[in-house]
Design an enzyme around this catalytic site. Structure first.
Site, mmCIF file in Angstrom:
data_model
loop_
_atom_site.group_PDB
_atom_site.id
_atom_site.type_symbol
_atom_site.label_atom_id
_atom_site.label_comp_id
_atom_site.label_asym_id
_atom_site.label_seq_id
_atom_site.Cartn_x
_atom_site.Cartn_y
_atom_site.Cartn_z
ATOM 1 N N ASP A 243 4.651 -58.937 -10.831
ATOM 2 C CA ASP A 243 6.053 -59.375 -10.913
ATOM 3 C C ASP A 243 6.980 -58.252 -10.463
ATOM 4 O O ASP A 243 7.959 -57.933 -11.132
ATOM 5 C CB ASP A 243 6.367 -59.804 -12.360
ATOM 6 N N GLY B 32 14.898 -61.849 -21.983
ATOM 7 C CA GLY B 32 14.003 -62.471 -20.995
ATOM 8 C C GLY B 32 13.577 -63.816 -21.558
ATOM 9 O O GLY B 32 14.168 -64.315 -22.501
#
Ligand code: B5S
Length: 336
Positions: free
Chosen positions: A132, A20
């Site tokens: 998210d 990420g």
């Protein structure tokens, strides 16, 4: 081979399965039980101003435990790194599951969505907002049960949900209009909008707001207009419409979603969100095995585990419990 001294003789580190922004996720093995884990590795100097988010996520994950949220087993902090030892979700991403099937039937969508809603309702009940929610952050375990991941953007608005959160975050595709406007907003409603985008993607196989430039995407989201495929059932359209309301005050609340007719179709009960883990008593058989291994009394072992230090013992306990639930023999690899 183990490249990190902090993991030596505790975990074997294998291939990278996710990268990420400031983190890398590798597959690993918990040596004492031989169970697979996911290890999220963050280099402190690369965190920059994301450093506080790690603390928020760690505090969140230490205080939540739900069968549809990926479990945090252990946290190891060194002067240069954070290591988060997580539950292994071998079913991969829900996204890949949708893509390979093109789109899901209404009943399969309902099965997954009820589990996602249970996880989000549980999160909100603990005063957290995910912020998210997107298919990439929804994994499956080997039995295709939903596992919510990546709380890197989650927030715990002080004083419950009523305060406003300023920071805008998450990926625009799933982001609520008020988030895009950078408006003050009350977090829980942001998650409901993302749930609406998610349910649309599950049922239709494509996104309600999808444009090739960020600007046109923002405009589309702020307009709240999207194309409904003609084959979508009336009930599906209605429940999606209730979640994709541009005005957050008009958006359906999570508690009303739980018992919405679309959720309970097919004679389901309303969605519940209490955790199956939290209600559980501690497992004496696992504790006794660990106590014997460490040569301490069951009482002392139980006392130690009760402090939930998120150390190797916490991980060993949870992984042995997971093995027991799968009907596997409880073993501790003494020779290692
Ligand atoms: C609360 O759970 C979290 C928080 C967080 O900050 C990060 C993650 N990340 C994870 C956790 C587990 C996996 C995983 O088990 N993946 C996997 C394992 C076997 C086969 C396929 C996938 C994970 O995977 C990331 C890559 C998925 N495409 C990320 C969880």
């Amino acid at each position: 081979m183990v490249r990190f001294a902090a993991l030596k003789s505790l975990y074997e580190v294998e291939k990278t399965i996710g990268t990420g922004g400031f983190a890398k996720v590798k597959l690993g093995t918990h040596i004492l039980t031989g169970e697979k884990v996911a290890i999220k590795i963050m280099e402190k100097e690369c965190l920059g101003d994301d450093y506080p988010r790690v603390r928020i996520e760690l505090e969140a994950l230490k205080s939540i435990s739900h069968h549809h949220i990926c479990k945090l087993y252990q946290v190891i902090e060194t002067p240069t790194h954070f290591f988060m030892i997580m539950e292994y979700c071998s079913g991969g991403e829900l996204f890949d599951h949708i893509v390979e099937k093109n789109k899901l039937s209404e009943s399969e969508s309902r099965m997954f969505f009820r589990q996602i809603l249970s996880a989000v309702a549980y999160l909100h009940s603990k005063g957290y907002v995910h912020r998210d929610l997107k298919p990439e952050n929804i994994l499956l375990d080997k039995d295709l049960n939903i596992k919510l991941i990546d709380f890197g953007l989650c927030a715990k608005p002080e004083g419950g949900m009523e305060t406003h959160l300023q920071t805008s975050c998450g990926s625009p595709t799933y982001a609520a209009p008020e988030l895009i406007k950078g408006r003050k907003y009350i977090g829980s409603e942001v998650d409901v909008w993302s749930l609406g985008v998610l349910l649309f993607a599950l049922l239709c196989g494509f996104l309600p707001f999808d444009c090739d430039t960020i600007d046109s995407l923002y405009k589309k989201i702020l307009s709240g207009k999207y194309d409904e495929p003609s084959w979508l059932s009336k009930e599906s359209r209605e429940v999606i419409r209730r979640m994709l309301q541009v005005d957050p005050s008009k958006r359906i609340k999570v508690e009303d979603l739980l018992s919405h007719s679309w959720m309970t179709m097919g004679c389901y009960e309303p969605v519940t969100f209490s955790s199956l883990h939290e209600l559980q008593e501690r497992d004496e058989e696992v504790i006794d095995l660990m106590a014997t291994y460490y040569g301490v009394s069951g009482k002392a072992m139980s006392q130690r585990l009760g402090e939930w230090r998120y150390d190797y013992d916490t991980a060993t306990y949870h992984l042995m419990l997971a093995r027991k639930k799968q009907g596997l023999p409880l073993k501790i690899n003494s020779h290692h």
